[in-house]
Design an enzyme around this catalytic site. Structure first.
Site, PDB file in Angstrom:
ATOM      1  CG  HIS A 125      -2.200  -0.764   1.037  1.00 46.71           C
ATOM      2  ND1 HIS A 125      -2.219  -2.108   0.748  1.00 46.71           N
ATOM      3  CD2 HIS A 125      -3.505  -0.364   1.112  1.00 46.71           C
ATOM      4  CE1 HIS A 125      -3.474  -2.517   0.655  1.00 46.71           C
ATOM      5  NE2 HIS A 125      -4.273  -1.469   0.859  1.00 46.71           N
ATOM      6  CG  HIS A 131       2.603  -3.427   6.201  1.00 47.64           C
ATOM      7  ND1 HIS A 131       3.350  -4.356   5.523  1.00 47.64           N
ATOM      8  CD2 HIS A 131       1.506  -3.180   5.429  1.00 47.64           C
ATOM      9  CE1 HIS A 131       2.740  -4.664   4.389  1.00 47.64           C
ATOM     10  NE2 HIS A 131       1.621  -3.965   4.313  1.00 47.64           N
TER      11      HIS A 131
END
Length: 326
Positions: free
Chosen positions: A195, A249
């Protein structure tokens, strides 16, 4: 409105007789403009389209490959975060931010402000080049690294009472009870953040495009225009931060992914536009050699095509040559 457009998108402050913006002659003869034609477009950029299409196919092909799955510890606190079913930035929103938003901004600027057909093509081609390059590089690194996500243990669903191996002190994916293999395999694709890299590849290219149109890197200073030109980077930063909020993440993944996306965006932008300190950075690069340009002079030592301006001054390299609609 015209004054506002002129303020936001100034042209070069140098003399309008700048040879970089003049018509280019062939072999020192009669000058001819680099007018937009479909033949010249195809001849100059067909290889770019093939390359982008190939990158897109590779990206879609490797995005669901399991890849390497690194060993982990059930006692590692950084892997014990909860699994979020609904992401703050789902994939459809990511595509809009990465591709849709830059197109919404760049196409009107190129069509109605710059009024340049080459600019329209270069903006779109450069954006998709940036997106596909960032996607392939990111996915390739993910497959090789295999770093567990912060929510890996929640994805894994280890059996009750499961302990790490007494010999080496680590566990592997084979002890997981997760039935959805996509969810499990995706848990080992933390580094780098996709992303983050894709969002900065898109909005980073948009920021560079606006910075070039606004001449932010000239010697005059443009504080107010800088806020507008660089504002897309804030959107990319918000997308990157959301990945840590969703426990997808670690902070290192987000940081490296953001830097990777911005680097790829810079490379893609410089493929089609001059550097931002160039006096005519608001113009796209000169179209490449087409089939009807074979009469141009060529430097036999360097193999670089020599282009002459109306005064017959030879140019040793076409790297900084740009084109403006006559």
């Amino acid at each position: 409105m015209s004054q506002l457009i002129s303020y936001c998108f100034p042209r070069s402050r140098e003399d309008q007789s700048n040879p970089l913006e003049r018509r280019i002659s062939r072999g020192g003869g009669e000058s001819q403009s680099r007018a937009f034609t479909w033949r010249r477009l195809v001849s100059s950029y067909w290889s770019d389209w093939v390359f982008i299409g190939a990158l897109w196919i590779i990206y879609l092909s490797i995005s669901r490959i399991p890849g390497h799955r690194r060993e982990f510890s059930l006692r590692e606190l950084s892997l014990q975060h909860s699994y979020a079913e609904d992401e703050r930035v789902p994939e459809n929103m990511l595509m809009f931010i990465t591709v849709g938003l830059p197109l919404i901004v760049m196409l009107p600027v190129a069509s109605f402000v710059a009024r340049n057909a080459w600019d329209v093509h270069n903006a779109v081609c450069g954006l998709f080049m940036s997106f596909t390059m960032a996607g392939v590089i990111t996915q390739a690194i993910k497959l090789l690294v295999g770093r567990p996500r912060p929510d890996l243990i929640a994805r894994c669903q280890p059996p009750p009472g499961q302990q790490d191996s007494p010999v080496y002190g680590l566990s592997n994916w084979k002890m997981c009870t997760q039935k959805d293999f996509y969810v499990l395999n995706d848990g080992f694709k933390s580094f780098p953040s996709g992303h983050s890299s894709l969002s900065f590849a898109g909005v980073g290219f948009l920021a560079l495009y606006l910075a070039g149109k606004m001449h932010l890197w000239d010697v005059y200073g443009n504080r107010n225009r800088a806020w507008f030109a660089l504002s897309p980077l804030l959107i990319g930063a918000m997308v990157a931060i959301s990945r840590t909020q969703d426990n997808r993440h670690h902070w290192q993944d987000v940081l490296v992914g953001s830097l990777l996306g911005m680097c790829v965006a810079t490379i893609a932008y410089r493929t089609y536009y001059p550097h931002l300190a160039h006096p005519t950075c608001h113009l796209p690069m000169l179209p490449r050699v087409a089939s009807d340009d074979t009469d141009d002079q060529v430097d036999l030592e360097t193999g670089v095509r020599l282009l002459n301006d109306q005064q017959g001054i030879p140019r040793q390299s076409e790297e900084e040559e740009v084109w403006r609609r006559a």
